[in-house]
Design a protein around this motif. Structure first.
Motif, PDB file in Angstrom:
ATOM      1  N   VAL A  81       0.825  -1.402   0.227  1.00 15.23           N
ATOM      2  CA  VAL A  81      -0.042  -0.248   0.108  1.00 15.23           C
ATOM      3  C   VAL A  81       0.887   1.130  -0.089  1.00 15.23           C
ATOM      4  O   VAL A  81       1.792   1.353   0.624  1.00 15.23           O
ATOM      5  CB  VAL A  81      -1.002  -0.165   1.149  1.00 15.23           C
ATOM      6  CG1 VAL A  81      -1.704   1.246   1.425  1.00 15.23           C
ATOM      7  CG2 VAL A  81      -1.941  -1.203   1.017  1.00 15.23           C
ATOM      8  N   GLY A  82       0.452   2.022  -0.945  1.00 15.11           N
ATOM      9  CA  GLY A  82       1.387   3.494  -0.814  1.00 15.11           C
ATOM     10  C   GLY A  82       2.212   3.390  -2.034  1.00 15.11           C
ATOM     11  O   GLY A  82       2.879   4.450  -2.271  1.00 15.11           O
ATOM     12  N   GLU A  83       2.463   2.225  -2.599  1.00 13.24           N
ATOM     13  CA  GLU A  83       3.766   2.165  -3.489  1.00 13.24           C
ATOM     14  C   GLU A  83       3.246   2.923  -4.754  1.00 13.24           C
ATOM     15  O   GLU A  83       2.128   2.667  -5.355  1.00 13.24           O
ATOM     16  CB  GLU A  83       4.151   0.807  -3.636  1.00 13.24           C
ATOM     17  CG  GLU A  83       5.275   0.638  -4.719  1.00 13.24           C
ATOM     18  CD  GLU A  83       5.906  -0.432  -4.893  1.00 13.24           C
ATOM     19  OE1 GLU A  83       6.982  -0.632  -5.486  1.00 13.24           O
ATOM     20  OE2 GLU A  83       5.212  -1.537  -4.445  1.00 13.24           O
ATOM     21  N   GLU A  84       4.088   3.551  -5.521  1.00 16.71           N
ATOM     22  CA  GLU A  84       3.871   4.032  -6.834  1.00 16.71           C
ATOM     23  C   GLU A  84       4.522   2.969  -7.787  1.00 16.71           C
ATOM     24  O   GLU A  84       5.618   2.700  -7.715  1.00 16.71           O
ATOM     25  CB  GLU A  84       4.557   5.501  -7.153  1.00 16.71           C
ATOM     26  CG  GLU A  84       4.186   6.193  -8.450  1.00 16.71           C
ATOM     27  CD  GLU A  84       4.643   7.487  -8.345  1.00 16.71           C
ATOM     28  OE1 GLU A  84       4.947   8.057  -9.755  1.00 16.71           O
ATOM     29  OE2 GLU A  84       4.805   8.084  -7.532  1.00 16.71           O
ATOM     30  N   VAL A  85       3.663   2.536  -8.749  1.00 16.59           N
ATOM     31  CA  VAL A  85       3.857   1.453  -9.744  1.00 16.59           C
ATOM     32  C   VAL A  85       3.829   2.094 -11.232  1.00 16.59           C
ATOM     33  O   VAL A  85       2.953   2.629 -11.481  1.00 16.59           O
ATOM     34  CB  VAL A  85       3.235   0.263  -9.600  1.00 16.59           C
ATOM     35  CG1 VAL A  85       3.790  -0.999 -10.309  1.00 16.59           C
ATOM     36  CG2 VAL A  85       3.111  -0.084  -8.022  1.00 16.59           C
ATOM     37  N   ALA A  86       5.181   1.776 -11.747  1.00 12.93           N
ATOM     38  CA  ALA A  86       4.998   2.256 -13.265  1.00 12.93           C
ATOM     39  C   ALA A  86       3.787   1.221 -14.236  1.00 12.93           C
ATOM     40  O   ALA A  86       3.983  -0.218 -14.045  1.00 12.93           O
ATOM     41  CB  ALA A  86       6.285   2.037 -13.894  1.00 12.93           C
ATOM     42  N   ILE A  87       3.231   1.522 -15.028  1.00 15.10           N
ATOM     43  CA  ILE A  87       2.332   0.874 -15.963  1.00 15.10           C
ATOM     44  C   ILE A  87       3.328   0.385 -16.950  1.00 15.10           C
ATOM     45  O   ILE A  87       3.706   1.244 -17.860  1.00 15.10           O
ATOM     46  CB  ILE A  87       0.871   1.456 -16.235  1.00 15.10           C
ATOM     47  CG1 ILE A  87       0.216   1.903 -15.116  1.00 15.10           C
ATOM     48  CG2 ILE A  87       0.359   0.702 -17.360  1.00 15.10           C
ATOM     49  CD1 ILE A  87      -0.863   3.005 -15.439  1.00 15.10           C
ATOM     50  N   ALA A  88       3.678  -0.949 -17.306  1.00 15.15           N
ATOM     51  CA  ALA A  88       4.628  -1.209 -18.186  1.00 15.15           C
ATOM     52  C   ALA A  88       3.913  -1.151 -19.679  1.00 15.15           C
ATOM     53  O   ALA A  88       2.604  -1.525 -20.054  1.00 15.15           O
ATOM     54  CB  ALA A  88       4.792  -2.651 -18.247  1.00 15.15           C
ATOM     55  N   ARG A 133      -1.037   4.311  -8.078  1.00  9.54           N
ATOM     56  CA  ARG A 133      -0.380   3.999  -6.733  1.00  9.54           C
ATOM     57  C   ARG A 133      -1.456   3.419  -6.082  1.00  9.54           C
ATOM     58  O   ARG A 133      -2.562   3.329  -6.078  1.00  9.54           O
ATOM     59  CB  ARG A 133      -0.634   5.503  -5.928  1.00  9.54           C
ATOM     60  CG  ARG A 133      -0.387   5.466  -4.430  1.00  9.54           C
ATOM     61  CD  ARG A 133      -0.337   6.681  -3.750  1.00  9.54           C
ATOM     62  NE  ARG A 133       0.657   7.804  -3.979  1.00  9.54           N
ATOM     63  CZ  ARG A 133       0.242   8.887  -4.630  1.00  9.54           C
ATOM     64  NH1 ARG A 133      -1.008   9.128  -4.933  1.00  9.54           N
ATOM     65  NH2 ARG A 133       1.196   9.782  -4.828  1.00  9.54           N
ATOM     66  N   ILE A 134      -0.807   2.273  -5.339  1.00  6.95           N
ATOM     67  CA  ILE A 134      -1.392   1.287  -4.564  1.00  6.95           C
ATOM     68  C   ILE A 134      -2.196   1.959  -3.265  1.00  6.95           C
ATOM     69  O   ILE A 134      -1.488   2.439  -2.516  1.00  6.95           O
ATOM     70  CB  ILE A 134      -0.877  -0.016  -4.195  1.00  6.95           C
ATOM     71  CG1 ILE A 134      -0.018  -0.444  -5.261  1.00  6.95           C
ATOM     72  CG2 ILE A 134      -1.574  -0.989  -3.510  1.00  6.95           C
ATOM     73  CD1 ILE A 134      -1.071  -1.119  -6.443  1.00  6.95           C
ATOM     74  N   THR A 135      -3.666   1.952  -3.412  1.00  8.55           N
ATOM     75  CA  THR A 135      -4.274   2.576  -2.110  1.00  8.55           C
ATOM     76  C   THR A 135      -4.981   1.502  -1.132  1.00  8.55           C
ATOM     77  O   THR A 135      -5.134   1.883   0.006  1.00  8.55           O
ATOM     78  CB  THR A 135      -5.426   3.357  -2.772  1.00  8.55           C
ATOM     79  OG1 THR A 135      -6.349   2.385  -3.450  1.00  8.55           O
ATOM     80  CG2 THR A 135      -4.890   4.669  -3.605  1.00  8.55           C
ATOM     81  N   ASP A 136      -5.061   0.145  -1.522  1.00 10.12           N
ATOM     82  CA  ASP A 136      -5.647  -0.853  -0.662  1.00 10.12           C
ATOM     83  C   ASP A 136      -5.182  -2.059  -1.180  1.00 10.12           C
ATOM     84  O   ASP A 136      -5.216  -2.533  -2.260  1.00 10.12           O
ATOM     85  CB  ASP A 136      -7.202  -0.829  -0.450  1.00 10.12           C
ATOM     86  CG  ASP A 136      -7.609  -1.515   0.630  1.00 10.12           C
ATOM     87  OD1 ASP A 136      -7.234  -1.718   1.710  1.00 10.12           O
ATOM     88  OD2 ASP A 136      -8.678  -2.105   0.163  1.00 10.12           O
ATOM     89  N   ILE A 137      -5.001  -3.190  -0.028  1.00  6.62           N
ATOM     90  CA  ILE A 137      -4.781  -4.736  -0.552  1.00  6.62           C
ATOM     91  C   ILE A 137      -5.624  -5.402   0.374  1.00  6.62           C
ATOM     92  O   ILE A 137      -5.892  -5.270   1.469  1.00  6.62           O
ATOM     93  CB  ILE A 137      -3.188  -4.925  -0.207  1.00  6.62           C
ATOM     94  CG1 ILE A 137      -2.547  -4.295  -1.002  1.00  6.62           C
ATOM     95  CG2 ILE A 137      -3.240  -6.275  -0.551  1.00  6.62           C
ATOM     96  CD1 ILE A 137      -1.058  -4.301  -0.662  1.00  6.62           C
ATOM     97  N   GLN A 138      -6.540  -6.452  -0.212  1.00  2.82           N
ATOM     98  CA  GLN A 138      -7.346  -7.278   0.408  1.00  2.82           C
ATOM     99  C   GLN A 138      -6.906  -8.836   0.109  1.00  2.82           C
ATOM    100  O   GLN A 138      -6.401  -9.040  -1.143  1.00  2.82           O
ATOM    101  CB  GLN A 138      -8.751  -7.036   0.221  1.00  2.82           C
ATOM    102  CG  GLN A 138      -9.196  -5.663   0.727  1.00  2.82           C
ATOM    103  CD  GLN A 138     -10.622  -5.476   0.586  1.00  2.82           C
ATOM    104  OE1 GLN A 138     -11.446  -6.632   0.492  1.00  2.82           O
ATOM    105  NE2 GLN A 138     -11.025  -4.317   0.143  1.00  2.82           N
TER     106      GLN A 138
END
Length: 213
Positions: A81-88, A133-138
């Protein structure tokens, strides 16, 4: 920075960039532990805490095992959560979007001979133009998805049924209009992850994200 890939074939990259897709489910592979090569045990998931998947292996030790204690196993989600991830995206697709004329000079022209020019499996995260940006994980079983979340996965309402535009484009208009969002999503996940995935109902990490621009 990490990368994340969405299916171009089924229109999911475009759905993310259009802000229609704001969730993605990533299958957790079956977890097997070989107890001193006496046989493998597939472990059920026992909990989700501290941002990771946990299972206590002690209850699965065979009676003949000389091991008195096995520490709980921890399996981190790939994207916290919170990580900024590049869209390939392939370099070719990026430059096509940036430069309509395509023939004009651009920094990406230097990458024409690189594997990532046509194949996004080989692109560098720091060269990507779009990020989430990842905002939540379930943690869920695949079939626990709600109709609302199916729409967040890229399913669309079309006249009196539900579709995935990428399936329609690749298969024509036959047998691609579904009565419910869940049926449309089930068809999509079987195409992406292999026939029978929906029926198998695996555990998945459910990532909610926002597009950054």
């Amino acid at each position: 920075m990490n990368r994340i890939m969405f299916s171009d074939k089924y229109g999911l990259t475009d759905a993310v960039l259009a802000r229609r897709k704001t969730m993605t489910r990533r299958i957790i592979p079956p977890i097997e532990i070989d107890w001193n090569r006496r046989g493998k045990v597939t472990l059920p998931i026992s909990g989700y805490k501290h941002g990771a998947l946990w299972m206590d292996c002690r209850q699965f030790l065979p009676d003949s095992s000389p091991v008195d204690y096995v520490a709980p196993q921890k399996y981190q989600p790939h994207y916290p959560v919170g990580e900024e991830v590049a869209i390939a995206q392939s370099y070719r697709n990026i430059i096509a979007a940036i430069t309509p004329s395509f023939g004009s000079p651009h920094a990406y022209d230097d990458l024409r001979d690189k594997p990532g020019w046509n194949n996004k499996m080989f692109v560098r995260a720091d060269l990507m133009e779009e990020t989430i940006r990842i905002t939540d994980i379930q943690l869920q079983r695949l079939q626990s998805i709600s109709d609302e979340d199916c729409m967040k996965e890229g399913v669309e309402k079309w006249i009196d049924c539900y579709i995935v535009s990428g399936i329609m484009e690749n298969q024509g208009k036959n047998n691609v209009c579904f009565d419910t969002p869940r049926e449309a999503f089930a068809a999509l996940i079987d195409r992406i992850s292999g026939k029978g995935t929906w029926q198998r109902n695996p555990w998945v990490y459910v990532y909610t994200f926002e597009l950054l621009r």
